[in-house]
Design a protein around this motif. Structure first.
Motif, PDB file in Angstrom:
ATOM      1  N   ARG A 178      21.457  36.560  56.828  1.00 25.55           N
ATOM      2  CA  ARG A 178      21.367  37.482  55.691  1.00 25.55           C
ATOM      3  C   ARG A 178      21.049  36.765  54.381  1.00 25.55           C
ATOM      4  NH1 ARG A 178      26.490  41.656  56.605  1.00 25.55           N
ATOM      5  NH2 ARG A 178      25.514  42.870  58.292  1.00 25.55           N
ATOM      6  N   VAL A 179      21.079  35.455  54.384  1.00 25.77           N
ATOM      7  CA  VAL A 179      20.764  34.680  53.185  1.00 25.77           C
ATOM      8  C   VAL A 179      19.254  34.481  53.121  1.00 25.77           C
ATOM      9  CG1 VAL A 179      21.113  32.503  51.968  1.00 25.77           C
ATOM     10  CG2 VAL A 179      22.995  33.527  53.273  1.00 25.77           C
ATOM     11  N   PRO A 180      18.580  34.954  52.094  1.00 26.39           N
ATOM     12  CA  PRO A 180      17.123  34.809  52.015  1.00 26.39           C
ATOM     13  C   PRO A 180      16.696  33.345  52.078  1.00 26.39           C
ATOM     14  CG  PRO A 180      17.891  36.383  50.377  1.00 26.39           C
ATOM     15  CD  PRO A 180      19.115  35.750  50.964  1.00 26.39           C
ATOM     16  N   GLY A 181      15.701  33.068  52.901  1.00 31.38           N
ATOM     17  CA  GLY A 181      15.185  31.708  53.030  1.00 31.38           C
ATOM     18  C   GLY A 181      15.877  30.878  54.080  1.00 31.38           C
ATOM     19  N   GLU A 368      21.694  37.266  46.157  1.00 34.87           N
ATOM     20  CA  GLU A 368      20.774  37.618  45.079  1.00 34.87           C
ATOM     21  C   GLU A 368      20.156  36.373  44.460  1.00 34.87           C
ATOM     22  OE1 GLU A 368      23.261  39.881  42.512  1.00 34.87           O
ATOM     23  OE2 GLU A 368      22.869  41.788  43.530  1.00 34.87           O
ATOM     24  N   ARG A 369      20.974  35.340  44.281  1.00 37.96           N
ATOM     25  CA  ARG A 369      20.473  34.087  43.712  1.00 37.96           C
ATOM     26  C   ARG A 369      19.457  33.431  44.646  1.00 37.96           C
ATOM     27  NH1 ARG A 369      24.989  32.202  42.876  1.00 37.96           N
ATOM     28  NH2 ARG A 369      25.265  30.866  44.698  1.00 37.96           N
ATOM     29  N   GLU A 370      19.765  33.426  45.944  1.00 41.56           N
ATOM     30  CA  GLU A 370      18.846  32.819  46.901  1.00 41.56           C
ATOM     31  C   GLU A 370      17.554  33.616  47.033  1.00 41.56           C
ATOM     32  OE1 GLU A 370      19.071  29.862  48.299  1.00 41.56           O
ATOM     33  OE2 GLU A 370      20.900  29.601  47.135  1.00 41.56           O
ATOM     34  N   GLY A 518      23.741  29.727  38.181  1.00 41.46           N
ATOM     35  CA  GLY A 518      24.897  30.348  38.799  1.00 41.46           C
ATOM     36  C   GLY A 518      25.507  31.408  37.901  1.00 41.46           C
ATOM     37  N   GLY A 519      26.094  32.417  38.507  1.00 42.73           N
ATOM     38  CA  GLY A 519      26.720  33.482  37.743  1.00 42.73           C
ATOM     39  C   GLY A 519      28.112  33.113  37.264  1.00 42.73           C
ATOM     40  N   ALA A 520      28.761  34.067  36.656  1.00 43.86           N
ATOM     41  CA  ALA A 520      30.117  33.843  36.161  1.00 43.86           C
ATOM     42  C   ALA A 520      31.079  33.628  37.324  1.00 43.86           C
ATOM     43  CB  ALA A 520      30.564  35.033  35.320  1.00 43.86           C
ATOM     44  N   LYS A 521      32.060  32.749  37.112  1.00 40.83           N
ATOM     45  CA  LYS A 521      33.036  32.462  38.160  1.00 40.83           C
ATOM     46  C   LYS A 521      33.963  33.650  38.340  1.00 40.83           C
ATOM     47  CE  LYS A 521      36.382  28.979  39.644  1.00 40.83           C
ATOM     48  NZ  LYS A 521      37.359  29.957  40.114  1.00 40.83           N
ATOM     49  N   LEU A 522      34.147  34.049  39.585  1.00 36.91           N
ATOM     50  CA  LEU A 522      35.021  35.173  39.886  1.00 36.91           C
ATOM     51  C   LEU A 522      36.472  34.703  39.936  1.00 36.91           C
ATOM     52  CD1 LEU A 522      32.920  36.927  42.662  1.00 36.91           C
ATOM     53  CD2 LEU A 522      33.149  37.608  40.287  1.00 36.91           C
TER      54      LEU A 522
END
Length: 554
Positions: A178-181, A368-370, A518-522
């Motif tokens: 499911r991870v693009p690439g 989404e990032r990948e 990278g996005g904000a840390k959860l």
């Protein structure tokens, strides 16, 4: 779908042949992949009927379930599958190399580099179509929580020892798909469809035989004609010559051949169980063996064409040169494989049935990032993919016509050269927008200043309404784009050699970033709001870890 892909599909319809949508291969292919062609029973979700498995195209292993409704026979099938898949996985898990990884120091909170082991290679599982990926994920979910007799002697219907371990690995392969690439688990129709466009729908592209007919039709036939024959041509018994195995079956095969064969097998097994003496049991055992061989022959007949088609598709893909950034994405697959290997060896419990809120959000953000990273890297690796981004206004290419050295105002002047690029593209630019070019494999940023009139040499800002005023005097529709280079020029007052474009250079700038941030840390699960499954209230106890047995240790 990009405009290039639409044009390629239209041309495929017009010519009757698949058209390339890539000039390089954008997925990693192992030198020794494990090919799995599964077959399932119609109407029985997750009930395997058989499979062809192996790494040698000339010698696949055939696995068959003579009666898919029999639990013991299904477990025997899964045990055989584990005996084939797990040694392949374990062979890659044993070969490691030193590597560095950045981690957070628990005492200081700083990011430090630590030396760890990284698997030198990772296993690669290839199935014919997207439905095969779904089946791998389904089998993993149904197997990883099974209890064995060694773990729980009182469990009803214990699974063979290595079946739960295989379920954990299949789940990991399915999640990674499911991870693009990612290339750990590939659906061949998806990979072929990424590199060629056919004149049929994306749903029809899931038929591997029809897809290959468009890409590599027989001599003297068009792709459209060959694909139609692959989908519809039947033999004298009304059976498809190119069965859609992996894992679907044809209703004519189910009704005319498979169902009667399974019925004969059931009758032979019932008769064997009712035998009253040894002589009668021997005769009925022969009938049972003959019925089982008939089912095996039927399963091999419908899976072997797909097996051969998978290897044909791999040959077509290997003929393409590998993209420059494919190895980088494969390295991330190797890290993923190594991490799961370490979790299995450490005796951690199987993957949960449902992710908690934080884990699910992290997975979504990572995918989404990948996806954004993959789209950027494919465009940078492939001029044909970049052409699609240029047509959509997300990139532009042109020739440098002028370079004027300028400096930023301040106590320490920094070089900010102005570069004029003549381009035939029509990028969607506005004042201050950043664009990027690849410089030594790293992105160099520039700011859009404006468009320069090719006749009068007057720069002016472009806010969309004045694009037509800056066309080249020759009337060919070219524009002069003025950019200000802002980084990757060194720390001195003068730019480093090669960091500033020169007059006459051919450059390609993109409006999208080459590297994803990278996005904000959860928050930690303990700090998750109660609306997302966190406190207050009692936390659900985690599922206990399975007892580690000899079969679990790689």
């Amino acid at each position: 779908m990009s405009l290039i892909s639409y044009l390629a599909r239209l041309e495929a319809v017009d010519t009757g042949l698949a058209q390339p949508t890539a000039t390089v291969r954008h997925r990693y292919l192992s030198e020794r992949p494990l090919v799995l062609v599964p077959l399932t029973t119609a109407g029985e979700a997750g009930a395997p009927l058989g499979a062809l498995v192996g790494t040698d195209r000339t010698a696949p292993r055939l696995l068959v379930v003579p009666q898919p409704r029999d639990r013991d026979l299904r477990f025997a099938f899964l045990a055989e599958l584990a005996d084939l898949v797990l040694p392949y996985v374990e062979a890659h898990a044993e070969q490691v190399e030193p590597a560095e990884r950045t981690e957070t120091d628990p005492e200081t909170g700083k990011r430090v580099k630590v030396e760890v082991e990284l698997c030198a290679q990772a296993p690669q599982l290839i199935v014919p179509s997207r439905a095969g990926v779904d089946l791998v994920r389904l089998l993993g979910r149904s197997m990883r929580f099974r209890r064995t007799a060694e773990q729980d002697p009182e469990t009803p219907h214990p699974a063979p020892p290595r079946v739960p371990l295989l379920g954990r690995w299949l789940t990991h392969f399915g999640e990674r798909a499911r991870v693009p690439g990612s290339s750990l688990l590939l659906a061949l129709t998806e990979v072929l469809g990424r590199h060629w466009a056919t004149g049929q729908s994306s749903l029809e592209d899931q038929h591997l035989g029809a897809l290959l007919a468009w890409i590599d039709p027989p001599e003297g036939s068009s792709g459209a004609e060959a694909a139609l024959r692959a989908e519809l041509l039947r033999d004298e018994r009304g059976q498809l010559r190119c069965p859609p195995a992996g894992p679907a079956t044809d209703p004519a095969f189910d009704n005319k051949l498979l169902a009667p064969a399974i019925e004969r097998y059931d009758r032979a097994r019932t008769a064997l169980a009712a035998a009253e003496d040894g002589m009668a049991a021997d005769d009925r055992l022969g009938d049972l063996t003959a019925a089982e061989r008939e089912i095996r022959a039927l399963v091999e007949r419908v899976t072997r064409p797909t097996w051969d088609s998978v290897w044909q598709g791999l040959d077509l893909l290997r003929a393409l040169p590998e993209g420059a950034r494919v190895e980088e994405r494969w390295t991330r697959d190797r890290w993923s494989f190594t991490g799961h290997r370490d979790r299995v060896v450490a005796g951690e419990p199987p993957q949960p049935r449902l992710d908690d809120a934080v884990t699910a959000a992290n997975k979504l953000a990572a995918r989404e990032r990948e996806q954004a990273r993959l789209e950027a890297q494919e465009a940078l690796d492939d001029p044909l993919v970049m052409a699609g981004r240029r047509l959509s206004g997300e990139a532009f290419s042109g020739e440098v016509t002028e370079v004027v050295m300028a400096y930023a105002e301040g106590r320490r002047p920094s070089p900010r050269p102005l570069v004029t690029v003549r381009t035939d593209d029509r990028p969607y630019l506005s004042e201050g927008v950043k664009v990027y070019r690849s410089l030594g494999g790293k992105p160099q940023a520039a700011e859009f200043v404006g468009l320069e009139d090719a006749v009068h040499g007057d720069p002016h800002d472009d806010k969309g309404e004045d694009r037509g005023d800056s066309r080249d005097a020759r009337g060919d529709g070219a524009v002069l784009v003025v950019l200000r280079i802002v980084d990757k020029m060194g720390r001195g007052k003068e730019p480093e050699a090669g960091s500033v474009p020169e007059k006459g250079d051919r450059l390609c700038f993109t409006l999208f970033e080459h590297e994803q941030r990278g996005g904000a840390k959860l928050p930690d699960p303990e700090q998750t709001p109660w609306t997302h499954g966190g406190p207050p209230g009692e936390r659900t106890a985690p599922e206990p870890a399975d007892q580690v047995t000899e079969e679990d240790v790689l």
